[in-house]
Scaffold this motif. Structure first.
Motif, PDB file in Angstrom:
ATOM      1  N   LEU A 148      -8.429   7.587   2.503  1.00 25.08           N
ATOM      2  CA  LEU A 148      -8.774   6.612   1.808  1.00 25.08           C
ATOM      3  C   LEU A 148      -9.848   5.560   1.701  1.00 25.08           C
ATOM      4  O   LEU A 148     -10.613   5.177   0.952  1.00 25.08           O
ATOM      5  CB  LEU A 148      -7.566   5.155   2.246  1.00 25.08           C
ATOM      6  CG  LEU A 148      -5.851   5.150   1.362  1.00 25.08           C
ATOM      7  CD1 LEU A 148      -5.424   6.357   2.113  1.00 25.08           C
ATOM      8  CD2 LEU A 148      -5.480   4.350   2.506  1.00 25.08           C
ATOM      9  N   ASN A 185       2.394   7.268   4.476  1.00 27.72           N
ATOM     10  CA  ASN A 185       1.661   6.318   3.657  1.00 27.72           C
ATOM     11  C   ASN A 185       2.178   4.862   4.188  1.00 27.72           C
ATOM     12  O   ASN A 185       3.403   4.598   4.753  1.00 27.72           O
ATOM     13  CB  ASN A 185       2.366   6.681   1.660  1.00 27.72           C
ATOM     14  CG  ASN A 185       1.142   5.644   1.323  1.00 27.72           C
ATOM     15  OD1 ASN A 185       2.137   5.671   0.307  1.00 27.72           O
ATOM     16  ND2 ASN A 185       0.179   4.803   1.661  1.00 27.72           N
ATOM     17  N   HIS A 219      -2.487   7.517   5.583  1.00 31.30           N
ATOM     18  CA  HIS A 219      -2.695   6.401   5.431  1.00 31.30           C
ATOM     19  C   HIS A 219      -3.941   5.714   6.473  1.00 31.30           C
ATOM     20  O   HIS A 219      -3.776   4.817   7.719  1.00 31.30           O
ATOM     21  CB  HIS A 219      -1.964   5.659   5.511  1.00 31.30           C
ATOM     22  CG  HIS A 219      -1.848   3.781   4.234  1.00 31.30           C
ATOM     23  ND1 HIS A 219      -1.442   4.452   3.530  1.00 31.30           N
ATOM     24  CD2 HIS A 219      -3.167   3.269   4.888  1.00 31.30           C
ATOM     25  CE1 HIS A 219      -1.840   2.768   2.852  1.00 31.30           C
ATOM     26  NE2 HIS A 219      -2.189   2.245   4.421  1.00 31.30           N
ATOM     27  N   CYS A 240       0.864  -1.168  -0.166  1.00 34.15           N
ATOM     28  CA  CYS A 240       0.271  -0.131   0.176  1.00 34.15           C
ATOM     29  C   CYS A 240       1.171   1.573  -0.006  1.00 34.15           C
ATOM     30  O   CYS A 240       0.145   2.406   0.221  1.00 34.15           O
ATOM     31  CB  CYS A 240      -0.831   0.280   0.862  1.00 34.15           C
ATOM     32  SG  CYS A 240      -1.855  -1.367   1.329  1.00 34.15           S
ATOM     33  N   HIS A 273      -8.760   3.441  -2.088  1.00 30.17           N
ATOM     34  CA  HIS A 273      -7.046   3.221  -1.810  1.00 30.17           C
ATOM     35  C   HIS A 273      -7.413   2.623  -3.298  1.00 30.17           C
ATOM     36  O   HIS A 273      -6.882   1.532  -2.983  1.00 30.17           O
ATOM     37  CB  HIS A 273      -7.554   2.599  -0.321  1.00 30.17           C
ATOM     38  CG  HIS A 273      -5.993   2.363   0.374  1.00 30.17           C
ATOM     39  ND1 HIS A 273      -5.097   2.653  -1.098  1.00 30.17           N
ATOM     40  CD2 HIS A 273      -5.475   1.330   0.476  1.00 30.17           C
ATOM     41  CE1 HIS A 273      -4.057   2.215  -0.226  1.00 30.17           C
ATOM     42  NE2 HIS A 273      -5.134   0.511   0.464  1.00 30.17           N
ATOM     43  N   CYS A 284      -6.125   3.461   6.093  1.00 26.82           N
ATOM     44  CA  CYS A 284      -7.369   2.377   5.556  1.00 26.82           C
ATOM     45  C   CYS A 284      -8.736   1.752   5.784  1.00 26.82           C
ATOM     46  O   CYS A 284      -9.636   0.824   5.587  1.00 26.82           O
ATOM     47  CB  CYS A 284      -5.901   1.015   4.618  1.00 26.82           C
ATOM     48  SG  CYS A 284      -4.584   0.826   6.642  1.00 26.82           S
ATOM     49  N   CYS A 319     -11.755   1.075   4.372  1.00 25.04           N
ATOM     50  CA  CYS A 319     -11.558   1.634   2.748  1.00 25.04           C
ATOM     51  C   CYS A 319     -12.026   0.691   1.329  1.00 25.04           C
ATOM     52  O   CYS A 319     -12.284  -0.737   1.666  1.00 25.04           O
ATOM     53  CB  CYS A 319     -10.166   2.366   2.979  1.00 25.04           C
ATOM     54  SG  CYS A 319      -9.278   0.630   2.269  1.00 25.04           S
ATOM     55  N   THR A 340      -2.383   5.597  -4.213  1.00 27.22           N
ATOM     56  CA  THR A 340      -2.404   6.330  -3.080  1.00 27.22           C
ATOM     57  C   THR A 340      -1.762   7.103  -3.057  1.00 27.22           C
ATOM     58  O   THR A 340      -2.063   8.516  -2.634  1.00 27.22           O
ATOM     59  CB  THR A 340      -2.857   4.980  -2.185  1.00 27.22           C
ATOM     60  OG1 THR A 340      -4.195   4.762  -2.407  1.00 27.22           O
ATOM     61  CG2 THR A 340      -2.543   6.026  -0.565  1.00 27.22           C
TER      62      THR A 340
END
Length: 394
Positions: free
Chosen positions: A337, A378, A292, A82, A342, A294, A213, A347
């Motif tokens: 995200l 990230n 980030h 990711c 995402h 997610c 996400c 991303t």
């Protein structure tokens, strides 16, 4: 490293669900063209390209960029889960700062399938074997998607340690949708309430479906150039990379039985600490951050890993509205995200685009006032964390 790396152009396409996506090469071409047009640079001026994606055959980067023309430059394909997009940016920044190339393109895209992430290769060792071993020892096994087990378990561990209520996690989703309402690139722009978030199907730990996400398709790109090239060619030099760090897992990821460490808290903190030290910027100076998210649990944990609020105070940080407009720092003005989507390889570069727009004052209804520096976070499990500080060039 003697050259300063400037982000002279950014571009992305609206993110979509897998049922509505274009092929990856078309998405990648469109994002690259948008970034080059924003920079005012022809593709023939680019001397290197780093192209990130997670799910795809080798040399997909060439397939996308050959649609612009075959200039014969090095095209390097990047996969770091990711954090892939930011890893491509990291390499592009290094190439410019080292003097290896004056103009470099970083491109990320992903053409995802519907449903939760799954392992693609069953006939060889998994890079998540050690992660699974720790997670199973700490919290047993489950039929939930593996990423939800990791991050939901981290959220549960944090909540148990600090007494965090489920509403706190849900409020992050509500905030995310509110921000995304002003982002034409975001997948989910409709508002939700805390009650709707909590009533959505349970996934794992404190997580419900609206706190996870979605699988998303999309592409984003950035053109990185030296200050000398930019000035020589009349390009916009208003945004530069002030500091950047990439870290990988530390022993604490696997030895402490701590689910928050397992999902990258410690490597994120290490990268952020390096960036703050290198730039002379402190967390108190940050007014906007793309981090980030997610899962809502990871946004909560990341507040503290990045130093935006002291350890154990994330619930108060959310309750006081310090994570949104009118508070201390606007987190994920893009919708993040959770709401923007995402597409794994894209991303990190979509985060870059958002923060460049913020620093230029071009973010429209998402604009944060008084932005002089901006922080990007990230992560990719397996693992890598990239933290980048952007600043207005004086």
């Amino acid at each position: 490293m003697t050259q300063r790396a400037h982000v002279v152009g950014v571009g992305m396409i609206p993110f979509t669900t897998p049922s509505r996506t274009e092929p990856y090469d078309v998405m990648g071409e469109k994002a690259a063209r948008a970034a080059l047009a924003d920079a005012g640079v022809d593709h023939s001026a680019v001397r290197q390209a780093y192209v990130g994606y997670v799910y795809g055959d080798s040399t997909c980067g060439q397939a996308a960029l050959y649609r612009l023309g075959q200039s014969g430059i090095p095209i390097i394909n990047v996969n770091n889960n990711c954090s892939t997009g930011s890893s491509a940016l990291y390499l592009a920044r290094q190439a410019v700062e080292s003097g290896a190339a004056e103009v470099v393109l970083a491109l990320g895209f992903e053409q995802m399938r519907r449903g939760a992430l799954v392992a693609q290769w069953q006939d060889r060792p998994s890079p998540f074997a050690r992660f699974d071993e720790v997670a199973h020892q700490v919290q047993g096994t489950s039929d939930a998607p593996f990423a939800a087990q990791y991050f939901g378990g981290a959220g549960a561990a944090y909540a148990e340690k600090y007494g965090t209520g489920p509403e706190t996690f849900a409020r992050i989703s509500v905030k995310s949708r509110a921000h995304a309402a002003n982002n034409p690139y975001a997948v989910f722009r409709d508002p939700v309430t805390v009650e709707e978030v909590l009533a959505s199907p349970h996934v794992y730990g404190p997580l419900t479906r609206l706190q996870c996400c979605p699988p998303t398709c999309g592409a984003a790109a950035a053109v990185i150039a030296s200050a000398e090239f930019a000035r020589r060619n009349g390009l916009d030099t208003s945004v530069r990379i002030g500091a950047q760090a990439m870290t990988t897992d530390l022993p604490s990821t696997f030895t402490g039985g701590d689910m928050t460490a397992l999902v990258g808290r410690d490597m994120a903190k290490a990268a952020a600490d390096q960036v703050y030290a290198a730039s002379g910027v402190s967390p108190e100076d940050i007014r906007v951050v793309e981090l980030h998210d997610c899962f809502t649990a990871n946004e909560l944990i990341s507040y503290e890993a990045l130093g935006l609020t002291p350890e154990g105070t994330a619930e108060k940080f959310v309750a006081d509205g310090d994570n949104t407009y009118g508070g201390r720092v606007v987190t994920n003005p893009s919708g993040g995200l959770l709401s923007k989507g995402h597409p794994l390889g894209a991303t990190g570069l979509a985060q870059c685009a958002e923060l460049v727009w913020q620093l230029r004052g071009q973010a429209g209804g998402r604009q944060v006032d008084g932005v002089n520096v901006a922080l990007q976070h990230n992560i990719g499990l397996g693992g890598a964390a990239v933290v980048t500080l952007y600043e207005k060039a004086v």
